[in-house]
Design an enzyme around this catalytic site. Structure first.
Site, PDB file in Angstrom:
ATOM      1  N   HIS A   1       0.798 -11.715   1.938  1.00  0.00           N
ATOM      2  CA  HIS A   1      -0.314 -11.023   1.284  1.00  0.00           C
ATOM      3  C   HIS A   1      -1.096 -11.914   0.323  1.00  0.00           C
ATOM      4  CE1 HIS A   1      -1.546  -6.616   0.299  1.00  0.00           C
ATOM      5  NE2 HIS A   1      -2.585  -7.419   0.237  1.00  0.00           N
TER       6      HIS A   1
ATOM      7  N   TYR B   1       0.809  -1.215   0.000  1.00  0.00           N
ATOM      8  CA  TYR B   1       0.000   0.000   0.000  1.00  0.00           C
ATOM      9  C   TYR B   1       0.846   1.272   0.000  1.00  0.00           C
ATOM     10  CZ  TYR B   1      -3.583  -3.267   1.821  1.00  0.00           C
ATOM     11  OH  TYR B   1      -4.431  -4.319   2.040  1.00  0.00           O
TER      12      TYR B   1
END
Length: 283
Positions: A113, A54
């Site tokens: 992730h 992010y």
């Protein structure tokens, strides 16, 4: 039983507690992340969910630091990106995340992730997480977007001697993507299930079934969806960059969906709005 609140927690298999609602910052631009995360913490959130991918870890950390809230009261998550799914690269990613988190001393939870990198890469990345946890750099570890085949592969590796425990599994979960098979896998092992995109990225707000519950309960569509997630036993991770919605998304503890309401939200639809590595047969 004490009534639920924004500070209520679930206990993970690692022994640590995780607040039952998290503030998500996916696609939140770095230049506004600190401001909105600080607003979330002021509103009562005690759980921030970021990721290396992010590119806003440092801003989340700065908000936690500036909030003045005791560090032990705020839960911070980040994730090893898909570009770093091997032993050596995962170690690099973990060290980079730890450097970004220097202002708050430690990271509560690090997830892989997604199940990229092939079997060797996935298992190597897990070994890097286990080593960082044993070294006291991170407190709990887990996975995100893993399919049943990936979970079984990892469980076999863990039981084979590398160790570590999956504390959390994080997935896109909402009434139009229930993932009951994966949820069942985790619940049988007392692993916490986190639900990202619990608001379906606002693509289902006008669904008739949702609107009927809005009228019945006098709550917003977002509040209905967050409450659904909580009553399913999940840890929802709503995100917003709008102050009023950040506040609205916390006002879910003064009502309860009836069993009929919950049944009505069993839509029979399976349509994720995000990426779906869990069901990518190439991985």
């Amino acid at each position: 039983m004490a009534p639920l609140s924004l500070q209520s927690t679930q206990k993970m298999v690692s022994g640590y507690e995780i607040p039952i609602v998290g503030f998500g910052v996916y696609q939140t631009p770095p230049d506004v992340t600190e401001k909105v995360t600080l607003k979330a913490l002021e509103t009562g959130y005690r759980h921030v969910d970021s990721a290396r991918y992010y590119a806003n870890e440092a801003e989340c950390v700065e908000a936690i630091r500036k909030s003045g809230i005791d560090r032990s009261k705020v839960f911070y998550t980040t994730k090893v990106p898909v570009t770093h799914m091997s032993y050596e690269k995962a170690k690099e990613a973990i060290e980079a995340s730890l450097a970004a988190a220097a202002g708050i001393s430690y990271i509560d939870l690090v997830l892989l992730h997604a199940p990229y990198g092939g079997k060797e890469g996935r298992l190597g990345a897990w070994r890097a997480l286990v080593e960082a946890q044993k070294a006291g750099k991170i407190r709990s570890i887990g996975v995100s977007n893993y399919g049943i085949n990936h979970l079984n592969e990892l469980e076999e590796y863990i039981n084979g001697g590398v160790g570590g425990q999956i504390s959390v599994g994080q997935y896109e979960i909402h009434p139009w993507c229930p993932r009951e098979d994966i949820v069942d896998w985790f619940k049988k092992r007392n692993i916490v299930v986190e639900a990202y995109s619990p608001l379906v990225q606002a693509t289902r707000m006008n669904e008739p079934v949702l609107q009927s519950l809005v009228k019945k309960n006098n709550k917003s569509p977002a509040q209905i969806l967050i409450r659904w997630s909580l009553q399913k036993g999940y840890v929802p991770l709503p995100k917003s960059v709008t102050d009023s919605r950040i506040i609205e998304n916390t006002q879910v503890f003064d009502f309860e969906l009836s069993q009929e309401d919950m049944n009505n939200l069993e839509t029979g639809v399976d349509a994720p709005v995000c990426w779906d590595p869990a069901r990518d047969s190439r991985l």
